[in-house]
Design an enzyme around this catalytic site. Sequence first.
Site, PDB file in Angstrom:
ATOM      1  N   ALA A 260      50.978  39.513  45.431  1.00 39.62           N
ATOM      2  CA  ALA A 260      51.524  38.322  45.484  1.00 39.62           C
ATOM      3  C   ALA A 260      50.047  37.590  45.735  1.00 39.62           C
ATOM      4  O   ALA A 260      50.494  36.671  46.829  1.00 39.62           O
ATOM      5  CB  ALA A 260      52.813  38.055  45.978  1.00 39.62           C
ATOM      6  N   GLY A 261      49.083  38.051  45.632  1.00 42.68           N
ATOM      7  CA  GLY A 261      47.696  37.348  46.400  1.00 42.68           C
ATOM      8  C   GLY A 261      47.255  36.470  45.240  1.00 42.68           C
ATOM      9  O   GLY A 261      47.973  35.628  44.502  1.00 42.68           O
TER      10      GLY A 261
ATOM     11  N   ARG B 257      42.756  29.704  47.220  1.00 40.34           N
ATOM     12  CA  ARG B 257      42.798  30.024  46.077  1.00 40.34           C
ATOM     13  C   ARG B 257      44.198  30.482  45.600  1.00 40.34           C
ATOM     14  O   ARG B 257      44.620  30.500  44.503  1.00 40.34           O
ATOM     15  CB  ARG B 257      41.934  31.103  45.441  1.00 40.34           C
ATOM     16  CG  ARG B 257      42.246  32.444  46.255  1.00 40.34           C
ATOM     17  CD  ARG B 257      41.170  33.591  46.207  1.00 40.34           C
ATOM     18  NE  ARG B 257      41.364  34.555  47.091  1.00 40.34           N
ATOM     19  CZ  ARG B 257      41.134  34.855  48.374  1.00 40.34           C
ATOM     20  NH1 ARG B 257      40.775  33.741  49.057  1.00 40.34           N
ATOM     21  NH2 ARG B 257      41.466  35.769  48.984  1.00 40.34           N
TER      22      ARG B 257
ATOM     23  N   CYS C 188      23.186  61.353  58.914  1.00 35.92           N
ATOM     24  CA  CYS C 188      21.919  61.158  59.338  1.00 35.92           C
ATOM     25  C   CYS C 188      21.018  59.668  58.874  1.00 35.92           C
ATOM     26  O   CYS C 188      20.236  59.356  59.788  1.00 35.92           O
ATOM     27  CB  CYS C 188      20.838  62.338  58.942  1.00 35.92           C
ATOM     28  SG  CYS C 188      20.805  62.925  57.225  1.00 35.92           S
TER      29      CYS C 188
END
Length: 648
Positions: free
Chosen positions: A26-27, A60, A174
């Site tokens: 539900a984004g 949004r 490394c």
Amino acid sequence: MAQLVGSLRKELADSLSSCKVLVVGAGGIGCELLKNLVLTGFKNIDVIDLDTIDVSNLNRQFLFQKKHVGKSKAQVAKESALQFCPSANITAYHDSIMNPDYNVEFFRQFMLVMNALDNRAARNHVNRMCLAADIPLVESGTAGYLGQVTVIKKGMTECYECQPKPAQKTFPGCTIRNTPSEPIHCIVWAKYLFNQLFGEEDADQEVSPDTADPEAAWNPEETAARATASEKDGDIRRVSTKEWARSTGYDPIKLFNKLFKDDIMYLLTMDKLWKKRKAPTPLDWQQLENSAHPQEESPTTSGLKDQQVLDVWGYCQLFQHSVESLRSQLQEKGEGSELVWDKDDPPAMDFVTAAANLRMNIFSMNMKSRFDVKSMAGNIIPAIATTNAVIAGLIVLEGLKILSGELDSCRTIFLNKCPNLRKKLLVPCILDKPSLNCYVCASKPEVTVKVNVQKTTVLSLQDKILKERFGMVAPDVQIEDGKGTILISSEEGETETNNNKFISDFGIRNGSRLQADDFLQDYTLLINVLHTEELERDVEFEVVGEAPDKAPPPQSNQEEVNSITNGNKDSAQPSTSSKAAADDDDIMIVDSDEERGAPSSSAAVTTSTKRKHPDSETSETSTKRPRTDQSAAAAATDDDNDDIIALD
């Protein structure tokens, strides 16, 4: 109440009002999708999301408002959607779709499942549950201006996992610890440092100089005298980083001089590392403070704060302030507590921004703004509301085809950033058939894993191979040794004593076969063990092929893969073909049929190249075979967005 009327056949409209569908997520996409569903006439909708609403979502995810911050996304999305259609029957679950409560029987109650997820693990799981329940799934994803929608139906189309998806790109220890050459190396180091100081320590995330670096091949007895670590400033004794930090009371200046002065001077004693590289330049707090101008004493600058690049002293002060804030958070939580890094936690983000930029300066790289660092450290692509809206609309259109019984007319649809040669932003492609070698949806899923049986523990087999690589939730493993030896049980406590033993202790050797079952997913995988002692450094295993008699599939050139994408660059530009590859973690990136043979990204790719696209938490790349049945959708290639996970 607003609702779509008149444009749907009566039979289809009736079907919408009676069928039951599941929305997972539900984004950004999920909000648009839920609104579209109720306006189209869907009456029975279940929506599930584990997340809560954050301020950063409000630009949004329009079903949410400022007053909803901190509340369940699924519950608030339900309440907001009901304002469009009060008669709809919406059930919200504030939970993870991977919870065992949502089993195959749970999925079988739906006529259609629609994914609006942002991570690969959940996508893999929903894919398998829909296959087990034989329910059609509409998969989707977005990344910036790019998006994709595809349909998955058991036995008819490729499943989400039909095409191999490499694990998220990692970097040799490394490189992170000794010889960073890109900003992303410094950002990864800073995130590791956060965990070493304030979070859960992980031996794989060490930040001190790596004396075992094979490239260094140095003699510590001859060069140690040149290391001039200061006892006063904290020295560089090889003790736990957190233990040492606690002994100083998390003194920001002592931490600074250890990390950015003493450790760097220690690195300089590894002579061979710097014969073909520019040597790092240590930083000294006192010298920087003495040379700082009065106006530079505050890390705060005018303008758009997050997009400002500070000078070295500005990042020194930001480092100091963030350490002090994080130290206070630890103290408030009590003795033995730990912090979890969150890109949306200002002190944590300030710490990573400051530490990463100071290290960039030491290794002669251009420093980055907080915005850029957050984009990389959070593995995110900026989400765009319009993209989410377009993709959500396409999900509903594909869903209507499925409910109309027109599965043959369903398509994989790609949304491009720029029009292709045919002046199209949306590129539909025929759905591919299931892969015969898929380790998920094949009739008898089987893989071969190359591993050192004498160094791989049972716990590593369970967590790294079965759960992370093959997406199982609660695996049970039996050795095919004629006795049915149980190696791993999903029942708590049954096989915990096996965890720290090597798999060779149970008679597993070259050619052994394991049967892994996940009863929640109704999924069985046969694993052929190929023993080897020649794995690369930091590589625990390799998936060689889907069956023991098959050679490894051709691998795409990983040198072409961009190391990272941030908000300043077009991370996924259109490439040269109209057909895109299988989905990865958060998104399947889009290809357009633009100039054939033109470069797609930093490396040139032609139409005969296997397509790669990014993965979302994590945008890794996956390969896709060229199509041979369509001249207009031949092969596909795609921009490489390793390490990016799209938000929506």
